[in-house]
Design an enzyme around this catalytic site. Structure first.
Site, mmCIF file in Angstrom:
data_model
loop_
_atom_site.group_PDB
_atom_site.id
_atom_site.type_symbol
_atom_site.label_atom_id
_atom_site.label_comp_id
_atom_site.label_asym_id
_atom_site.label_seq_id
_atom_site.Cartn_x
_atom_site.Cartn_y
_atom_site.Cartn_z
ATOM 1 N N LYS A 1 0.906 -1.262 -0.025
ATOM 2 C CA LYS A 1 0.012 0.037 -0.026
ATOM 3 C C LYS A 1 0.932 1.210 -0.032
ATOM 4 C CE LYS A 1 -1.783 1.582 3.798
ATOM 5 N NZ LYS A 1 -1.612 3.159 4.385
ATOM 6 N N ASN A 2 1.835 1.278 0.933
ATOM 7 C CA ASN A 2 2.832 2.472 1.118
ATOM 8 C C ASN A 2 3.631 2.707 -0.218
ATOM 9 O OD1 ASN A 2 1.175 3.194 2.972
ATOM 10 N ND2 ASN A 2 2.677 2.564 4.710
ATOM 11 N N ARG B 1 -5.043 10.880 3.831
ATOM 12 C CA ARG B 1 -4.113 12.146 4.063
ATOM 13 C C ARG B 1 -2.716 11.744 2.884
ATOM 14 N NH1 ARG B 1 -2.183 13.585 7.993
ATOM 15 N NH2 ARG B 1 -0.057 14.093 7.259
ATOM 16 N N CYS C 1 -5.345 13.061 12.047
ATOM 17 C CA CYS C 1 -6.050 11.613 12.022
ATOM 18 C C CYS C 1 -6.068 10.827 13.377
ATOM 19 C CB CYS C 1 -5.544 10.841 10.945
ATOM 20 S SG CYS C 1 -4.049 10.168 11.394
ATOM 21 N N ARG D 1 -0.060 14.803 12.432
ATOM 22 C CA ARG D 1 0.527 14.567 11.463
ATOM 23 C C ARG D 1 0.458 15.472 10.283
ATOM 24 N NH1 ARG D 1 -1.764 8.803 9.278
ATOM 25 N NH2 ARG D 1 0.275 8.691 8.052
ATOM 26 N N PRO D 2 1.064 16.728 10.785
ATOM 27 C CA PRO D 2 1.181 17.858 9.917
ATOM 28 C C PRO D 2 2.202 17.790 8.710
ATOM 29 C CG PRO D 2 2.625 18.196 11.807
ATOM 30 C CD PRO D 2 1.895 16.659 12.039
ATOM 31 N N ILE D 3 2.056 18.746 7.677
ATOM 32 C CA ILE D 3 2.871 18.465 6.317
ATOM 33 C C ILE D 3 3.775 19.676 6.437
ATOM 34 C CG2 ILE D 3 1.143 16.929 5.176
ATOM 35 C CD1 ILE D 3 0.650 19.700 3.585
ATOM 36 N N ASP D 4 4.267 20.164 7.452
ATOM 37 C CA ASP D 4 5.254 21.397 7.335
ATOM 38 C C ASP D 4 6.448 21.109 6.679
ATOM 39 O OD1 ASP D 4 5.497 19.911 9.696
ATOM 40 O OD2 ASP D 4 7.208 20.812 10.296
ATOM 41 N N GLN D 5 7.040 19.657 6.763
ATOM 42 C CA GLN D 5 8.210 19.686 6.288
ATOM 43 C C GLN D 5 8.204 19.442 4.539
ATOM 44 O OE1 GLN D 5 11.301 19.119 8.178
ATOM 45 N NE2 GLN D 5 9.959 20.064 9.362
ATOM 46 N N ASP E 1 4.300 0.779 12.223
ATOM 47 C CA ASP E 1 3.044 0.329 11.351
ATOM 48 C C ASP E 1 3.113 -1.344 12.133
ATOM 49 O OD1 ASP E 1 3.383 1.825 8.183
ATOM 50 O OD2 ASP E 1 2.594 2.615 10.232
ATOM 51 N N ILE F 1 7.049 7.354 17.018
ATOM 52 C CA ILE F 1 6.601 7.976 15.977
ATOM 53 C C ILE F 1 5.289 8.842 16.062
ATOM 54 C CG2 ILE F 1 6.414 8.011 13.339
ATOM 55 C CD1 ILE F 1 9.162 7.257 14.325
ATOM 56 N N ARG G 1 -8.587 -0.322 4.143
ATOM 57 C CA ARG G 1 -7.725 0.379 3.798
ATOM 58 C C ARG G 1 -6.408 -0.175 3.292
ATOM 59 N NH1 ARG G 1 -7.699 6.219 6.735
ATOM 60 N NH2 ARG G 1 -6.266 6.100 4.951
#
Ligand code: EPZ
Length: 423
Positions: free
Chosen positions: A22-23, A98, A122, A127-131, A310, A332, A402
């Site tokens: 999936k990933n 996301r 979530c 789980r920000p996306i600043d990076q 995970d 994490i 999912r």
């Protein structure tokens, strides 16, 4: 809504086919936005998240069709003729997955603009996306936030050195895809080393990109002007394989994880062996055997090649029945213990203190109705049901769908007493 019903007891014996990862599939489908023609992926896992990504690509104007030779083939073609690509990923889609943010890098690299709904938090964390955004700014993009959307524009991205605050997996993937078409050289320091990042770089290089160092903390990308379509078979899912390995270990089983690659699972295999489980590379996969004598082990989740977050929930369930006490540290995500109260209802004795979980071993779990909350938590409840006395019902299994393809069919084929039913 569906539920999954598991009768505890019984060993798992036989062969489980491991699906495509999936990933890896999610960033690769986003990468299909980059080349000038249709790309075909094989071994695509039949998962809700992959269908969601396909829906997003269609909304952007690409055609996504399962028309290939087998149902796991997917061909993705850019809009042609008068059809222009749309460059916006809407909230009602991004909120369900996301990983939709992965279209940011490819769209702004190829078309100079992208507008994507901010994913929001979530179940497992903020789980920000600043990076992702800081990296795109470093590449010369203008980033603006308004009304819950992020808009990224750039005439043409320019190579730069980017030092990530942490080795973010999709952050790294977004930036590699953006840099592939930037002008000049990009260096990403403190890069994520996950096998899925390496897989993305391999595919982009097949498209004509010039990426070196993927899989190491230092990735160098020489930008090119155009990328060409490819065909690629997606790597096996190491987390699905790890999940079934724990199922075999807990049920005194003997299971061949067909297609699993041991080199993707080194930290997990090391912990399985430390628990007393026999793990060997065999017949194009990984064979997992256990006599049921499990010893408690401690776990600290870390970026790859450390122990994968995970797999934390799955190991926590095994810790409930192993001899001794396990200390688990989830380093994490800040809220990845949603499975704990549900396991408590099955008789587990787990004490949480911040990021640390102390798990008492030697417990006899009993079946119960439990609620799935996030993908890997749901899988851990299925594992608990396999060894609990009596019947376990896992509700809201859309979380499970999912990331696990036909999990109940795969487990039933090796002896589990498990079925899907209407909730
Ligand atoms: C990827 O998520 C995976 N998803 C996750 O798998 C996995 O748990 C995670 O990597 C860690 O291995 C996909 O690949 C689609 P991160 P991602 O960015 O990229 C913080 C599953 O179960 N962070 O590596 O979103 C973040 O909050 C899923 O299959 C920032 O602060 O994870 C987290 O604490 C769950 N700012 C940490 O870094 C950023 O800009 C790691 O997140 C990005 C991340």
């Amino acid at each position: 809504m569906d539920k999954i019903v598991v009768e505890g007891g019984g060993r798992l014996v036989g062969r489980i086919p491991i699906s495509g990862a999936k990933n890896a599939a999610l960033p690769l489908l986003a990468a299909a936005l980059l080349p000038t023609g249709p790309s075909t992926f094989k071994n695509v896992p039949q998962l809700a998240d992959v269908r969601t990504m396909g829906k997003l690509l269609r909304m952007l104007g690409w055609t996504v069709d399962e028309g290939g030779k087998s149902k796991t083939d997917l061909t993705i073609a850019p809009p042609t003729g008068k059809k222009k690509p749309k460059l916006e990923a809407p909230y009602d889609l991004v909120k369900t997955m996301r990983a939709s943010v992965l279209v940011l890098g490819p769209l702004v690299a190829r078309y100079g603009r992208a507008r994507v709904s901010l994913p929001g938090g979530c179940a497992i964390g903020a789980r920000p996306i600043d990076q992702h955004l800081k990296g795109l700014q470093a590449l010369g993009a203008t980033v603006t936030l308004d009304h819950g959307y992020v808009e990224v524009t750039a005439k043409r991205l320019k190579g730069a050195t980017i030092v990530l605050d942490m080795p973010t997996v999709t952050g790294c993937e977004n930036l590699i895809m953006a840099a592939a078409l930037a002008k000049g050289r990009t260096v990403i320091e403190n890069a994520a080393r996950e096998p899925e990042v390496e897989e993305l770089a391999t595919v982009l290089n097949k498209m004509g990109a010039k990426i070196k160092g993927a899989g190491s903390p230092l990735i160098t990308i020489e930008g090119v002007d155009e990328l060409l379509p490819i065909e690629h078979a997606i790597m096996p899912d190491r987390i699905e394989a790890g999940t079934f390995a724990v199922a075999a270990a807990m049920t005194k089983g003997d299971v061949l994880l067909d297609g699993a690659r041991p080199e993707h699972l080194e930290a997990v295999i090391a912990k399985l062996r430390a628990s007393g489980v026999t793990v060997a590379a065999e017949a194009g996969g990984v064979r997992v055997r256990s006599n049921g004598d499990l010893t408690a082990v401690d776990i600290i989740t870390q970026p790859h090649p450390g122990f994968p977050t995970d797999m934390q929930a799955q190991f926590m369930v095994m810790a409930c029945i192993a001899k001794g006490q396990s200390v688990i540290r989830e380093m994490i995500f800040e809220n990845r213990y949603m499975h704990v109260p549900e396991l408590g209802r099955m008789g587990a004795d787990i004490h949480i203190d911040g990021r640390v979980a102390v798990v008492k071993g030697g417990m006899k779990l009993t079946g119960a109705s439990v609620m799935a909350t996030d993908l890997r938590a749901s899988a851990s409840l299925i594992l608990a049901g396999l060894v609990a006395s009596g019947k376990t019902e896992v509700l809201r299994v859309y979380h499970l769908d999912r990331g696990y393809e036909a999990i109940e069919k795969k487990l039933k084929a090796v002896g589990a007493k498990i079925k899907r039913a209407r909730q």
